[in-house]
Scaffold this motif. Sequence first.
Motif, PDB file in Angstrom:
ATOM      1  N   ARG A  89      -2.028   4.999  15.290  1.00  0.00           N
ATOM      2  CA  ARG A  89      -2.637   3.740  14.828  1.00  0.00           C
ATOM      3  C   ARG A  89      -2.299   3.526  13.345  1.00  0.00           C
ATOM      4  O   ARG A  89      -2.656   4.344  12.494  1.00  0.00           O
ATOM      5  N   ILE A  90      -1.610   2.420  13.093  1.00  0.00           N
ATOM      6  CA  ILE A  90      -0.996   2.221  11.771  1.00  0.00           C
ATOM      7  C   ILE A  90      -1.723   1.158  10.962  1.00  0.00           C
ATOM      8  O   ILE A  90      -2.002   0.064  11.459  1.00  0.00           O
ATOM      9  N   CYS A  91      -1.972   1.496   9.696  1.00  0.00           N
ATOM     10  CA  CYS A  91      -2.376   0.477   8.712  1.00  0.00           C
ATOM     11  C   CYS A  91      -1.111   0.105   7.962  1.00  0.00           C
ATOM     12  O   CYS A  91      -0.468   0.959   7.349  1.00  0.00           O
ATOM     13  N   LEU A  92      -0.743  -1.176   8.024  1.00  0.00           N
ATOM     14  CA  LEU A  92       0.502  -1.608   7.382  1.00  0.00           C
ATOM     15  C   LEU A  92       0.178  -2.386   6.107  1.00  0.00           C
ATOM     16  O   LEU A  92      -0.240  -3.551   6.154  1.00  0.00           O
ATOM     17  N   LEU A  93       0.345  -1.719   4.978  1.00  0.00           N
ATOM     18  CA  LEU A  93       0.101  -2.362   3.674  1.00  0.00           C
ATOM     19  C   LEU A  93       1.371  -3.108   3.265  1.00  0.00           C
ATOM     20  O   LEU A  93       2.411  -2.477   3.064  1.00  0.00           O
ATOM     21  N   GLY A  94       1.292  -4.438   3.158  1.00  0.00           N
ATOM     22  CA  GLY A  94       2.482  -5.227   2.801  1.00  0.00           C
ATOM     23  C   GLY A  94       3.231  -5.711   4.027  1.00  0.00           C
ATOM     24  O   GLY A  94       4.462  -5.689   4.075  1.00  0.00           O
ATOM     25  N   SER A  95       2.472  -6.190   5.034  1.00  0.00           N
ATOM     26  CA  SER A  95       3.082  -6.489   6.343  1.00  0.00           C
ATOM     27  C   SER A  95       4.062  -7.655   6.306  1.00  0.00           C
ATOM     28  O   SER A  95       4.941  -7.746   7.154  1.00  0.00           O
ATOM     29  N   THR A  96       3.914  -8.568   5.329  1.00  0.00           N
ATOM     30  CA  THR A  96       4.764  -9.764   5.343  1.00  0.00           C
ATOM     31  C   THR A  96       6.033  -9.583   4.507  1.00  0.00           C
ATOM     32  O   THR A  96       6.841 -10.498   4.406  1.00  0.00           O
ATOM     33  N   GLY A  97       6.214  -8.430   3.909  1.00  0.00           N
ATOM     34  CA  GLY A  97       7.384  -8.207   3.060  1.00  0.00           C
ATOM     35  C   GLY A  97       8.585  -7.721   3.845  1.00  0.00           C
ATOM     36  O   GLY A  97       8.563  -7.640   5.086  1.00  0.00           O
ATOM     37  N   SER A  98       9.614  -7.366   3.105  1.00  0.00           N
ATOM     38  CA  SER A  98      10.855  -6.901   3.714  1.00  0.00           C
ATOM     39  C   SER A  98      10.626  -5.595   4.492  1.00  0.00           C
ATOM     40  O   SER A  98      10.978  -5.481   5.672  1.00  0.00           O
ATOM     41  N   ILE A  99       9.976  -4.624   3.873  1.00  0.00           N
ATOM     42  CA  ILE A  99       9.679  -3.363   4.576  1.00  0.00           C
ATOM     43  C   ILE A  99       8.641  -3.609   5.668  1.00  0.00           C
ATOM     44  O   ILE A  99       8.752  -3.063   6.773  1.00  0.00           O
ATOM     45  N   GLY A 100       7.660  -4.456   5.382  1.00  0.00           N
ATOM     46  CA  GLY A 100       6.607  -4.740   6.365  1.00  0.00           C
ATOM     47  C   GLY A 100       7.178  -5.322   7.648  1.00  0.00           C
ATOM     48  O   GLY A 100       6.863  -4.855   8.751  1.00  0.00           O
ATOM     49  N   THR A 101       8.033  -6.318   7.531  1.00  0.00           N
ATOM     50  CA  THR A 101       8.572  -6.955   8.748  1.00  0.00           C
ATOM     51  C   THR A 101       9.527  -6.000   9.476  1.00  0.00           C
ATOM     52  O   THR A 101       9.563  -5.992  10.706  1.00  0.00           O
ATOM     53  N   SER A 102      10.252  -5.168   8.735  1.00  0.00           N
ATOM     54  CA  SER A 102      11.112  -4.169   9.400  1.00  0.00           C
ATOM     55  C   SER A 102      10.253  -3.132  10.123  1.00  0.00           C
ATOM     56  O   SER A 102      10.614  -2.664  11.209  1.00  0.00           O
ATOM     57  N   THR A 103       9.118  -2.771   9.528  1.00  0.00           N
ATOM     58  CA  THR A 103       8.206  -1.822  10.187  1.00  0.00           C
ATOM     59  C   THR A 103       7.704  -2.421  11.502  1.00  0.00           C
ATOM     60  O   THR A 103       7.664  -1.742  12.535  1.00  0.00           O
ATOM     61  N   LEU A 104       7.345  -3.701  11.454  1.00  0.00           N
ATOM     62  CA  LEU A 104       6.845  -4.338  12.679  1.00  0.00           C
ATOM     63  C   LEU A 104       7.939  -4.404  13.745  1.00  0.00           C
ATOM     64  O   LEU A 104       7.654  -4.332  14.939  1.00  0.00           O
ATOM     65  N   ASP A 105       9.178  -4.498  13.321  1.00  0.00           N
ATOM     66  CA  ASP A 105      10.256  -4.503  14.306  1.00  0.00           C
ATOM     67  C   ASP A 105      10.360  -3.135  15.003  1.00  0.00           C
ATOM     68  O   ASP A 105      10.605  -3.062  16.205  1.00  0.00           O
ATOM     69  N   VAL A 106      10.164  -2.074  14.227  1.00  0.00           N
ATOM     70  CA  VAL A 106      10.166  -0.724  14.819  1.00  0.00           C
ATOM     71  C   VAL A 106       8.971  -0.581  15.774  1.00  0.00           C
ATOM     72  O   VAL A 106       9.101  -0.090  16.901  1.00  0.00           O
ATOM     73  N   VAL A 107       7.805  -1.056  15.337  1.00  0.00           N
ATOM     74  CA  VAL A 107       6.581  -0.937  16.136  1.00  0.00           C
ATOM     75  C   VAL A 107       6.698  -1.730  17.438  1.00  0.00           C
ATOM     76  O   VAL A 107       6.332  -1.264  18.516  1.00  0.00           O
TER      77      VAL A 107
END
Length: 398
Positions: free
Chosen positions: A4-22
Amino acid sequence: MPQRICLLGSTGSIGTSTLDVVRRRPDLFQIASLVAGSNIDLLASQIVEFRPAFAVIANEADIPKLTAKLTELGLNRSDWPELAAGAEARVTSATDAGTDFVMSAIVGVAGLEATYRAVCLGKRIGLANKEVMVAGGELVTSAAREHGCEIIPVDSEHNGAHQCLRAGRRNEVLRLILTASGGPFRETPASEFENITPAQALKHPTWVMGQRITIDSATLMNKGFEVIEACWLFDFQPKEVDVVVHPQSTVHAMVEFNDGSIIAQVCATDMRMPIQYALTYPERLEAPVPRYGWTEARTWQFYPPDPAKFRLLQLSYDALHAGGSATCTLNAADEIAVEAFLRGEISFASIAAVVEDTLNAVPVRQTKSVEQILDVDRQSRDRAREFAAKRQRNLMHV
Ligand code: NAD
Ligand code: MG
C-alpha cells in the motif's frame, strides 16, 4: 496482499511514472494516498482511477475546486477519499497505518517532513526527492538507522549505485562515480551564460523532468545535490564521490572496487526502471522500459566537468565540507534563484552568484530537528531573495 503506497508528488514527472508502474501490477501495488500540489485536474483524474483512501493538496483554498472536479468526473460522493490540505495532512498520509511504502517525489524541501516522519516509523521509502537529503541528510539517515528504515534511491544515479554496490562489500569500495549528462550547455562558453533564456535551459538533452530539476541539470546544481545525496545515502566521504560528464546518460553510476574493477549500471533513460526497482527490491521484475539494443554501433563519451564553468558543483562540495546547515542553505538559495530565473528576473549566470552570495551570508548551524532545518531554510530563502533582487537591478542595467 498488495503493497500500500503513499505517493508524495503524484502529479509530477516521477509521480505519473510511478502510477504507470502501479497501473500495470494491481496484484502487487495499491495506492493508499495521493499527495499533490496545485494540479487539481490531474489529481482528480488520478483519484478516479486509483481510488485512494486519502488525497492531499497543498492549499486548503483549492479543496472546492477538487470536489467540483470529482463531481464533474462522475465519482459518487461515497467513493471520494478523505480530502485534506497542507503540511500536517502530508505527514498524516505518509505515516498512516494503511501505508506500507512511501514514494517521496515532491520537489523541494516541501517533501522533507512527511518523508522524515515516515522514516521514523520504519516505513519503506522510495526516495526521488533529493532535496530531503540535501537539506536534512544527517537527520533523516540517522533516523533511518535508528528505526530500521530502508531507503531505496529512485534518483537514477543513486539507484544505479545501489545496484552496483550489490557487487561487493562496502569495505571493498574505493569510490563512487556519478555520471552527468552535462545539460544543454556543456558546449556553451561561460561567456554566453548571461544570455541563456528559460526556454533554452528547459530543454534537457536526455531526460524529461520537472522544471526545477531541469534547470538544476543545466547549471549542474543537480549533480552537486546528487553528490550530497550519495554521501548520506551510502555513507561516503565527499572525496570518495566523483562526477564524470557522459552526454549519452546511459551509464548512470559506477562503483570502483579496491582490486581496480569498476562495475557500471546501464539502462535506457526511463525513470520507470528505478521506480519499479525501489518498489520491488530485492526482487527484480519485468519493467515497461525500452530494451537496450546492440545491433548498431554506439559511442559513449566520458570526460571531466569544467569546474570553472559550473561553479555550483564545486559549491556543493564546499557546503558538504562546511557541514551542518550549509547544504540546506545551498538548496534553499538555489530554489529561490531558479524561480527568479524562470520568471525572467535574473540571468542564468546569476543563479550561481545568488547561491554563492547566500552561502556566504547565512551562518552555518547544527540542525537537530525538522523545525530547525525549516528555520534555516526560511532564513536562507529570505537572504537569497535579497541577493536575487540586487542581481535583478543589475540585469536591467545591462
Ligand atoms: P515535478 O515538478 O514534475 O513534480 C513535483 C510534484 O511535487 C508535483 O506532484 C507537485 O504537485 C508536488 N508538489 C510541489 N510542491 C508541493 C507542495 N508544497 N505540497 C505538495 N506537493 C507539492 O518534479 P519531478 O521531476 O517529478 O521531481 C520530483 C523530485 O524527484 C525532485 O526532488 C527531483 O529532484 C527528483 N528527481 C526527479 C527525476 C525525474 O526524472 N523527474 C529524477 C531524479 C530525481
Ligand atoms: Mg539524477
